[in-house]
Write a protein that holds these residues in place. Structure first.
Motif, mmCIF file in Angstrom:
data_model
loop_
_atom_site.group_PDB
_atom_site.id
_atom_site.type_symbol
_atom_site.label_atom_id
_atom_site.label_comp_id
_atom_site.label_asym_id
_atom_site.label_seq_id
_atom_site.Cartn_x
_atom_site.Cartn_y
_atom_site.Cartn_z
ATOM 1 N N GLU A 70 0.830 -1.205 0.000
ATOM 2 C CA GLU A 70 0.000 0.000 0.000
ATOM 3 C C GLU A 70 0.868 1.261 0.000
ATOM 4 O OE1 GLU A 70 -2.818 -0.186 3.200
ATOM 5 O OE2 GLU A 70 -3.533 -2.167 2.574
ATOM 6 N N LYS A 71 2.021 1.185 0.634
ATOM 7 C CA LYS A 71 2.925 2.332 0.753
ATOM 8 C C LYS A 71 3.763 2.543 -0.505
ATOM 9 C CE LYS A 71 6.468 4.101 3.882
ATOM 10 N NZ LYS A 71 7.234 3.830 5.096
ATOM 11 N N HIS A 72 4.130 1.447 -1.182
ATOM 12 C CA HIS A 72 5.013 1.514 -2.343
ATOM 13 C C HIS A 72 4.297 0.950 -3.570
ATOM 14 C CE1 HIS A 72 8.372 2.589 0.227
ATOM 15 N NE2 HIS A 72 8.047 1.595 1.019
ATOM 16 N N PRO A 73 3.833 1.805 -4.470
ATOM 17 C CA PRO A 73 3.074 1.341 -5.638
ATOM 18 C C PRO A 73 3.885 0.475 -6.599
ATOM 19 C CG PRO A 73 3.498 3.707 -5.786
ATOM 20 C CD PRO A 73 3.969 3.255 -4.433
ATOM 21 N N GLU A 74 5.212 0.431 -6.417
ATOM 22 C CA GLU A 74 6.045 -0.416 -7.271
ATOM 23 C C GLU A 74 5.821 -1.900 -6.981
ATOM 24 O OE1 GLU A 74 7.440 1.653 -4.936
ATOM 25 O OE2 GLU A 74 7.845 3.414 -6.142
ATOM 26 N N ILE A 75 5.218 -2.205 -5.830
ATOM 27 C CA ILE A 75 4.900 -3.582 -5.472
ATOM 28 C C ILE A 75 3.550 -3.907 -6.092
ATOM 29 C CG2 ILE A 75 4.506 -5.237 -3.615
ATOM 30 C CD1 ILE A 75 6.193 -3.407 -1.790
ATOM 31 N N LYS A 76 3.557 -4.777 -7.108
ATOM 32 C CA LYS A 76 2.326 -5.108 -7.822
ATOM 33 C C LYS A 76 1.475 -6.121 -7.071
ATOM 34 C CE LYS A 76 2.568 -5.780 -12.217
ATOM 35 N NZ LYS A 76 2.987 -6.264 -13.544
ATOM 36 N N GLU A 77 2.127 -7.104 -6.426
ATOM 37 C CA GLU A 77 1.364 -8.159 -5.757
ATOM 38 C C GLU A 77 2.213 -8.831 -4.688
ATOM 39 O OE1 GLU A 77 -1.233 -12.117 -6.977
ATOM 40 O OE2 GLU A 77 0.248 -11.367 -8.377
ATOM 41 N N VAL A 78 1.575 -9.233 -3.613
ATOM 42 C CA VAL A 78 2.196 -10.050 -2.576
ATOM 43 C C VAL A 78 1.387 -11.335 -2.514
ATOM 44 C CG1 VAL A 78 2.725 -10.267 -0.118
ATOM 45 C CG2 VAL A 78 2.997 -8.056 -1.259
ATOM 46 N N ARG A 79 2.070 -12.473 -2.648
ATOM 47 C CA ARG A 79 1.352 -13.747 -2.662
ATOM 48 C C ARG A 79 2.210 -14.843 -2.031
ATOM 49 N NH1 ARG A 79 2.724 -12.596 -8.120
ATOM 50 N NH2 ARG A 79 4.343 -13.968 -8.906
ATOM 51 N N GLY A 80 1.564 -15.912 -1.624
ATOM 52 C CA GLY A 80 2.315 -17.027 -1.075
ATOM 53 C C GLY A 80 1.472 -17.887 -0.166
ATOM 54 N N MET A 81 2.139 -18.912 0.349
ATOM 55 C CA MET A 81 1.500 -19.827 1.294
ATOM 56 C C MET A 81 2.477 -20.090 2.430
ATOM 57 S SD MET A 81 -0.362 -22.646 -1.113
ATOM 58 C CE MET A 81 -1.106 -23.439 0.301
ATOM 59 N N GLY A 82 1.958 -20.040 3.640
ATOM 60 C CA GLY A 82 2.818 -20.310 4.785
ATOM 61 C C GLY A 82 3.951 -19.306 4.853
ATOM 62 N N LEU A 83 5.155 -19.827 5.056
ATOM 63 C CA LEU A 83 6.306 -18.944 5.178
ATOM 64 C C LEU A 83 6.886 -18.526 3.824
ATOM 65 C CD1 LEU A 83 8.233 -20.606 8.155
ATOM 66 C CD2 LEU A 83 6.881 -18.510 8.188
ATOM 67 N N MET A 84 6.536 -19.218 2.743
ATOM 68 C CA MET A 84 7.072 -18.864 1.426
ATOM 69 C C MET A 84 6.181 -17.784 0.810
ATOM 70 S SD MET A 84 8.268 -21.099 -1.857
ATOM 71 C CE MET A 84 6.669 -21.761 -2.264
ATOM 72 N N VAL A 85 6.760 -16.596 0.649
ATOM 73 C CA VAL A 85 6.006 -15.453 0.151
ATOM 74 C C VAL A 85 6.768 -14.826 -1.007
ATOM 75 C CG1 VAL A 85 5.062 -13.183 0.750
ATOM 76 C CG2 VAL A 85 5.069 -15.009 2.454
ATOM 77 N N GLY A 86 6.041 -14.462 -2.050
ATOM 78 C CA GLY A 86 6.629 -13.768 -3.185
ATOM 79 C C GLY A 86 6.046 -12.377 -3.308
ATOM 80 N N MET A 87 6.891 -11.457 -3.752
ATOM 81 C CA MET A 87 6.463 -10.078 -3.949
ATOM 82 C C MET A 87 6.815 -9.695 -5.378
ATOM 83 S SD MET A 87 7.472 -6.744 -1.673
ATOM 84 C CE MET A 87 9.152 -7.253 -1.614
ATOM 85 N N GLU A 88 5.794 -9.470 -6.203
ATOM 86 C CA GLU A 88 6.030 -9.100 -7.601
ATOM 87 C C GLU A 88 6.178 -7.593 -7.707
ATOM 88 O OE1 GLU A 88 4.348 -9.743 -12.103
ATOM 89 O OE2 GLU A 88 3.346 -10.731 -10.446
ATOM 90 N N LEU A 89 7.244 -7.180 -8.393
ATOM 91 C CA LEU A 89 7.546 -5.760 -8.540
ATOM 92 C C LEU A 89 7.251 -5.283 -9.958
ATOM 93 C CD1 LEU A 89 10.866 -5.670 -6.515
ATOM 94 C CD2 LEU A 89 8.531 -5.390 -5.709
#
Length: 94
Positions: free
Chosen positions: A7-26
């Motif tokens: 929400e703070k950085h519009p360069e982050i397109k998506e945050v996704r994942g399951m459990g401890l494995m998380v991906g952040m698409e830029l």
């Protein structure tokens, strides 16, 4: 916390994942590369996948203070990269 950064950085397109494995698409591969490199310089091991995705895969045993530290460093890196990208764009437009 990564979704709050989104929400703070519009360069982050998506945050996704399951459990401890998380991906952040830029937004761009260049930004992902810069974020990846700066996080490593700050002692945080992340993985860059699919050119634009930063992947977080913490150890099974992790404490809240470690998550807070990574999020703080990530926020600082985004702030510095955003300033650098804005300065580069200004130089190109002259």
């Amino acid at each position: 916390k990564l979704q709050a950064l989104q929400e703070k950085h519009p360069e982050i397109k998506e945050v996704r994942g399951m459990g401890l494995m998380v991906g952040m698409e830029l937004a761009t591969a260049d930004l992902a590369k810069a974020i990846f490199e700066q996080m490593l310089k700050r002692g945080v091991i992340v993985n860059r996948t699919d050119e634009t995705v930063i992947r977080f895969l913490p150890p099974f045993l992790i404490q809240k203070k470690h998550v807070d530290e990574v999020v703080t460093k990530l926020d600082q890196v985004f702030a510095s990269q955003t300033q650098e990208l804005a300065a580069a764009a200004a130089r190109r437009s002259k």
